[in-house]
Each structure stands twice: as C-alpha cells, then as structure tokens.
Design a protein around this motif. Structure first.
Motif, PDB file in Angstrom:
ATOM      1  N   MET A   5     -11.076  -2.054   5.239  1.00  0.00           N
ATOM      2  CA  MET A   5     -11.451  -3.364   5.175  1.00  0.00           C
ATOM      3  C   MET A   5     -10.781  -4.325   4.246  1.00  0.00           C
ATOM      4  O   MET A   5     -10.346  -5.241   4.709  1.00  0.00           O
ATOM      5  CB  MET A   5     -13.207  -3.557   5.176  1.00  0.00           C
ATOM      6  CG  MET A   5     -13.865  -4.578   5.199  1.00  0.00           C
ATOM      7  SD  MET A   5     -15.411  -4.393   5.447  1.00  0.00           S
ATOM      8  CE  MET A   5     -16.083  -5.262   4.009  1.00  0.00           C
ATOM      9  N   LEU A   6     -10.404  -3.442   3.106  1.00  0.00           N
ATOM     10  CA  LEU A   6      -9.655  -4.169   2.032  1.00  0.00           C
ATOM     11  C   LEU A   6      -8.411  -4.683   2.667  1.00  0.00           C
ATOM     12  O   LEU A   6      -7.806  -5.919   2.817  1.00  0.00           O
ATOM     13  CB  LEU A   6      -9.577  -3.553   0.844  1.00  0.00           C
ATOM     14  CG  LEU A   6      -8.423  -4.064  -0.059  1.00  0.00           C
ATOM     15  CD1 LEU A   6      -8.988  -5.415  -0.702  1.00  0.00           C
ATOM     16  CD2 LEU A   6      -8.340  -2.953  -1.317  1.00  0.00           C
ATOM     17  N   LEU A  24      -8.841  -7.674   5.155  1.00  0.00           N
ATOM     18  CA  LEU A  24      -8.969  -8.898   4.573  1.00  0.00           C
ATOM     19  C   LEU A  24      -7.558  -9.574   3.892  1.00  0.00           C
ATOM     20  O   LEU A  24      -7.712 -10.839   3.829  1.00  0.00           O
ATOM     21  CB  LEU A  24     -10.179  -8.601   3.380  1.00  0.00           C
ATOM     22  CG  LEU A  24     -11.454  -8.186   3.708  1.00  0.00           C
ATOM     23  CD1 LEU A  24     -12.506  -8.051   2.840  1.00  0.00           C
ATOM     24  CD2 LEU A  24     -12.291  -9.555   4.759  1.00  0.00           C
ATOM     25  N   GLN A  25      -7.089  -8.538   3.290  1.00  0.00           N
ATOM     26  CA  GLN A  25      -5.681  -9.133   2.742  1.00  0.00           C
ATOM     27  C   GLN A  25      -4.823  -9.582   3.663  1.00  0.00           C
ATOM     28  O   GLN A  25      -3.941 -10.565   3.710  1.00  0.00           O
ATOM     29  CB  GLN A  25      -4.832  -7.789   2.055  1.00  0.00           C
ATOM     30  CG  GLN A  25      -5.684  -7.284   0.807  1.00  0.00           C
ATOM     31  CD  GLN A  25      -4.936  -6.188   0.008  1.00  0.00           C
ATOM     32  OE1 GLN A  25      -3.938  -5.750   0.699  1.00  0.00           O
ATOM     33  NE2 GLN A  25      -5.284  -5.866  -1.237  1.00  0.00           N
ATOM     34  N   TYR A  38      -0.221   4.091   1.543  1.00  0.00           N
ATOM     35  CA  TYR A  38      -0.651   4.717   2.391  1.00  0.00           C
ATOM     36  C   TYR A  38      -1.260   3.728   3.689  1.00  0.00           C
ATOM     37  O   TYR A  38      -1.606   2.719   3.407  1.00  0.00           O
ATOM     38  CB  TYR A  38      -1.721   5.949   2.173  1.00  0.00           C
ATOM     39  CG  TYR A  38      -3.056   5.433   1.949  1.00  0.00           C
ATOM     40  CD1 TYR A  38      -3.241   4.949   0.386  1.00  0.00           C
ATOM     41  CD2 TYR A  38      -4.142   5.595   2.579  1.00  0.00           C
ATOM     42  CE1 TYR A  38      -4.377   4.305   0.226  1.00  0.00           C
ATOM     43  CE2 TYR A  38      -5.393   5.155   2.146  1.00  0.00           C
ATOM     44  CZ  TYR A  38      -5.568   4.657   1.015  1.00  0.00           C
ATOM     45  OH  TYR A  38      -6.809   3.975   0.634  1.00  0.00           O
ATOM     46  N   ILE A  55     -19.625   5.192   2.629  1.00  0.00           N
ATOM     47  CA  ILE A  55     -19.232   3.696   2.152  1.00  0.00           C
ATOM     48  C   ILE A  55     -17.824   3.894   1.718  1.00  0.00           C
ATOM     49  O   ILE A  55     -16.868   2.961   2.257  1.00  0.00           O
ATOM     50  CB  ILE A  55     -20.260   3.225   1.245  1.00  0.00           C
ATOM     51  CG1 ILE A  55     -21.677   3.259   2.044  1.00  0.00           C
ATOM     52  CG2 ILE A  55     -19.729   1.770   0.684  1.00  0.00           C
ATOM     53  CD1 ILE A  55     -22.525   2.787   0.961  1.00  0.00           C
ATOM     54  N   GLY A  56     -17.357   4.331   0.691  1.00  0.00           N
ATOM     55  CA  GLY A  56     -16.217   4.662  -0.164  1.00  0.00           C
ATOM     56  C   GLY A  56     -15.071   4.561   0.814  1.00  0.00           C
ATOM     57  O   GLY A  56     -14.328   3.574   1.003  1.00  0.00           O
ATOM     58  N   PRO A  57     -14.766   5.547   1.601  1.00  0.00           N
ATOM     59  CA  PRO A  57     -13.711   5.595   2.425  1.00  0.00           C
ATOM     60  C   PRO A  57     -13.558   4.513   3.580  1.00  0.00           C
ATOM     61  O   PRO A  57     -12.282   4.265   3.869  1.00  0.00           O
ATOM     62  CB  PRO A  57     -13.785   7.167   3.107  1.00  0.00           C
ATOM     63  CG  PRO A  57     -15.125   7.513   2.895  1.00  0.00           C
ATOM     64  CD  PRO A  57     -15.762   6.909   1.748  1.00  0.00           C
ATOM     65  N   MET A 109     -14.234   1.388   3.011  1.00  0.00           N
ATOM     66  CA  MET A 109     -13.863   0.199   2.309  1.00  0.00           C
ATOM     67  C   MET A 109     -12.430  -0.049   2.102  1.00  0.00           C
ATOM     68  O   MET A 109     -11.902  -1.426   2.419  1.00  0.00           O
ATOM     69  CB  MET A 109     -14.496  -0.085   1.006  1.00  0.00           C
ATOM     70  CG  MET A 109     -16.157  -0.130   1.195  1.00  0.00           C
ATOM     71  SD  MET A 109     -16.583  -1.520   2.107  1.00  0.00           S
ATOM     72  CE  MET A 109     -17.890  -0.867   3.261  1.00  0.00           C
ATOM     73  N   ASP A 110     -11.639   0.961   2.106  1.00  0.00           N
ATOM     74  CA  ASP A 110     -10.354   0.592   1.900  1.00  0.00           C
ATOM     75  C   ASP A 110      -9.714  -0.054   3.031  1.00  0.00           C
ATOM     76  O   ASP A 110      -8.670  -0.783   2.984  1.00  0.00           O
ATOM     77  CB  ASP A 110      -9.456   1.806   1.533  1.00  0.00           C
ATOM     78  CG  ASP A 110      -9.441   2.899   2.542  1.00  0.00           C
ATOM     79  OD1 ASP A 110     -10.123   2.974   3.385  1.00  0.00           O
ATOM     80  OD2 ASP A 110      -8.940   4.025   2.275  1.00  0.00           O
ATOM     81  N   TRP A 124       0.745  -1.233  -0.046  1.00  0.00           N
ATOM     82  CA  TRP A 124       0.040   0.182   0.129  1.00  0.00           C
ATOM     83  C   TRP A 124       0.966   1.196  -0.189  1.00  0.00           C
ATOM     84  O   TRP A 124       2.043   1.200   0.433  1.00  0.00           O
ATOM     85  CB  TRP A 124      -0.977   0.156   1.056  1.00  0.00           C
ATOM     86  CG  TRP A 124      -1.882  -0.843   1.283  1.00  0.00           C
ATOM     87  CD1 TRP A 124      -2.009  -2.099   0.940  1.00  0.00           C
ATOM     88  CD2 TRP A 124      -3.283  -0.704   1.332  1.00  0.00           C
ATOM     89  NE1 TRP A 124      -3.170  -2.918   0.882  1.00  0.00           N
ATOM     90  CE2 TRP A 124      -3.989  -1.878   1.026  1.00  0.00           C
ATOM     91  CE3 TRP A 124      -4.165   0.601   1.339  1.00  0.00           C
ATOM     92  CZ2 TRP A 124      -5.578  -1.931   1.066  1.00  0.00           C
ATOM     93  CZ3 TRP A 124      -5.508   0.534   1.464  1.00  0.00           C
ATOM     94  CH2 TRP A 124      -6.129  -0.799   1.335  1.00  0.00           C
ATOM     95  N   PHE A 148     -26.992   1.308   1.980  1.00  0.00           N
ATOM     96  CA  PHE A 148     -27.952   0.773   1.245  1.00  0.00           C
ATOM     97  C   PHE A 148     -29.409   0.968   1.747  1.00  0.00           C
ATOM     98  O   PHE A 148     -30.245   1.078   1.022  1.00  0.00           O
ATOM     99  CB  PHE A 148     -27.675  -0.900   0.915  1.00  0.00           C
ATOM    100  CG  PHE A 148     -26.377  -0.787  -0.229  1.00  0.00           C
ATOM    101  CD1 PHE A 148     -26.354  -0.356  -1.394  1.00  0.00           C
ATOM    102  CD2 PHE A 148     -25.279  -1.141   0.193  1.00  0.00           C
ATOM    103  CE1 PHE A 148     -25.306  -0.165  -2.456  1.00  0.00           C
ATOM    104  CE2 PHE A 148     -24.130  -1.176  -0.434  1.00  0.00           C
ATOM    105  CZ  PHE A 148     -24.198  -0.833  -1.937  1.00  0.00           C
ATOM    106  N   VAL A 203     -24.222   7.352   2.400  1.00  0.00           N
ATOM    107  CA  VAL A 203     -23.601   6.907   1.160  1.00  0.00           C
ATOM    108  C   VAL A 203     -22.084   7.339   0.981  1.00  0.00           C
ATOM    109  O   VAL A 203     -21.171   6.643   0.498  1.00  0.00           O
ATOM    110  CB  VAL A 203     -24.468   7.233  -0.146  1.00  0.00           C
ATOM    111  CG1 VAL A 203     -23.558   7.012  -1.204  1.00  0.00           C
ATOM    112  CG2 VAL A 203     -25.709   6.494  -0.160  1.00  0.00           C
ATOM    113  N   ILE A 204     -22.070   8.653   1.511  1.00  0.00           N
ATOM    114  CA  ILE A 204     -20.540   9.082   1.261  1.00  0.00           C
ATOM    115  C   ILE A 204     -19.580   8.395   2.110  1.00  0.00           C
ATOM    116  O   ILE A 204     -18.676   8.287   1.823  1.00  0.00           O
ATOM    117  CB  ILE A 204     -20.614  10.670   1.630  1.00  0.00           C
ATOM    118  CG1 ILE A 204     -21.282  11.319   0.437  1.00  0.00           C
ATOM    119  CG2 ILE A 204     -19.347  11.422   2.074  1.00  0.00           C
ATOM    120  CD1 ILE A 204     -21.573  12.855   0.851  1.00  0.00           C
TER     121      ILE A 204
END
Lengths: 115, 188
Positions: B156-157, B160-161, B15, B149-151, B153-154, B13, B118, B146-147
């Motif tokens: 969480m990724l 998960l990795q 950051y 959600i995107g920030p 998720m990184d 990554w 959602f 909704v705003i």
C-alpha cells in the motif's frame, strides 16, 4: 491478557478488565511492528506502556501482585518499544515521504526516467 | 532477478512488495482465516451442534452465541469469513506491477486487511471483558488477521508513493487510482 487468571486476581473486576483491554492492543501493535515497513507502530505502544505504569494509582489497584505485574510489564514494553531493530530493506523514503515532494522515491523515479 | 522484473521494483525500494513471494503468504493466511471463520459461522448458523474448544470448556459456545455475535443481521463469524475472502481475492488479483498498474486493488487490499484486523482485536477484548470467557478458534482467527496487517501495508505504501508522484506531476489522481491506460507510464 492472561495474568489475572495466572496471578490469581481474576475476581477483582477493574484490574483484569484494564489488562484485558490493554494487553491485546499492545500485542497487536507489537505484531504489526514485526515488519520493517510498519516498524514505526512500535511507538504506539509507548503511551500504552506509560498507562500500565500509571494504572495502579489512577485505578487504585488494591492487589500488590497486580501492581507489581503492571509496573514490570509497563517498564518492559516501554523499554522494548524504543528498540528499533535492524532495517535492512529500503522503502522509497517510507510513510513520511507521502507528505513531501522532494522524497527518496520521487528522486529515484526521476533518475530512472533519464536512463 | 531477471532483467524484465527490475522495473517492477518501486523507485527507491530494495524489493518489490507486489511480487508473488510477498503476496502469496498473505493469501495463505487469509485462506486459513477463511477456513476458521467459515467453521465458526456454520456453528453459529446451527449447521454444527458443537464447536471445537480444547481449553476453555463451554466458553466458545458462550462467545459464539453472545449478544455481540448477533449484533448484525448475519453472524459475526460469517462477516469475518467474507472479510477473509475479500482479503484473499484482493491479494491474488493483479500482476507484480499492480502497485502502479492498479492502485485501487492494492488500496482495497490494505483497507480490507487493516480494519478486519482491528475488529478482530476489538472482539478479543470483548470476550473476557463482557462475557468472562475465551474462545480458542476466535483467538486464532484474530491472530491470523493481525499477522496479515504488517505485510499488506508495504504494498500500500508503494501505491501511495506512486499516486503521490503522479499528483505532483499534475496527473489525475482518479485516473491513476483506477489504472487508466492513458496515464500508464507517465510517472515511474
């Protein structure tokens, strides 16, 4: 979301309903795609855009302004969904890396371990 | 960046998605959502007699007293307030290495932010389709959720990795998920 009220076909039921359902969903995927890590969600708007192009015929729109609106918005969303934009940061191989073992983050972790 | 913070960046990554600079804005949005939802819930619980609606006249009242809003034992805005509170809490708990020291909180954070967003969108769809009305503050609340959600998720990724690397190294996913001391540092 607002076109039926603005363009004056709010009294037709099917057309506004379709737009009121599809509009917020497209906006949601678009907003989530603002961030690089979730940029892939822009592609979820492709089927929705195709639906906007087909809807006037599938649902039998009887309002030419609504048909034109659906076609124009559908074409715009379809085209813009394929614009990937800049990806400036790196994400260890992204979401696809969760399904493979030989991924960017796994290799990088091994390298770091040896230091 | 200070040297001691470099190990907080997930491998591969550029950051750290768990840094305060990444997390605090989301917590800020959650608090805004919490304030809006609490206000709407208090109206639904009859603490306030009127609800603020600058554009759509009596529409807000129509939406907030609709059958959909009473589908659950508590008013839907109260449920939203609880959701935002969980978001804020899950955003603030843990240090800047929490993507590997406590994946569970990151996953809870992601799961709290995602579905809440959602459900908000579903409610936005129902306003015009079922009730032919719009509720300004409900729309604001939906936009906020909704705003977020995107920030969220990184991070969480990254978790998960990390869990994937631990799994490939045959380390107990259960222990990794809960951040057991004995598995800390076994995988980077």
């Amino acid at each position: 979301m607002a076109s039926s009220a603005i363009l004056g076909y709010a009294s037709a039921k099917t057309i506004p309903d379709n737009e009121h359902i599809v509009g917020p969903i497209i906006a949601t995927f678009a907003i989530i795609s603002w961030w690089e890590a979730t940029r892939v969600l822009r592609l979820y708007n492709v089927p929705l855009a195709v639906w906007l192009l087909l809807a006037p015929w599938v649902l039998g729109y009887d309002h030419s302004l609504a048909t034109a609106n659906s076609m124009i918005v559908g074409a715009l969303v379809l085209g813009l969904s394929f614009v990937k934009g800049k990806i400036e940061d790196s994400y260890g191989g992204g979401w696809a890396s969760l399904l493979k073992s030989d991924s960017v983050h796994a290799k990088e972790a091994q390298k770091r371990g040896k230091r | 960046m200070e040297i001691n913070k470099l190990d907080a960046i997930p491998p591969g990554w550029s950051y750290n998605p768990a840094s305060w600079g990444q997390r605090l804005p989301i917590v800020g949005f959650a608090l805004v959502g919490l304030a809006i939802a609490t206000y709407l819930a208090l109206f639904q619980l009859h603490v306030f007699d009127t609800v603020w609606e600058p554009f759509f006249g009596g529409d807000s009242r129509k939406i907030l007293t609709s059958a959909t809003s009473k589908i659950l034992p508590i008013p839907d805005a109260a449920l939203g307030a609880i959701g935002y509170f969980v978001d804020a809490l899950a955003g603030i708990i843990g240090g800047i290495r929490r993507w590997r020291t406590m994946p569970w909180i990151v996953i809870v954070f992601g799961l709290a932010v995602g579905p809440l967003g959602f459900i908000s969108v579903l409610l936005v769809v129902l306003q015009p389709v079922l009730y032919d009305a719009w509720c300004t503050l409900c729309l604001c609340s939906a936009a906020v959720s909704v705003i977020m959600i995107g920030p969220a998720m990184d991070e969480m990724l990254a978790s998960l990795q990390y869990m994937k690397r631990a799994k490939d190294a045959n380390i107990s996913t259960w222990k990794v998920f809960w951040g057991y001391k004995e598995v800390q540092g076994k995988v980077l």
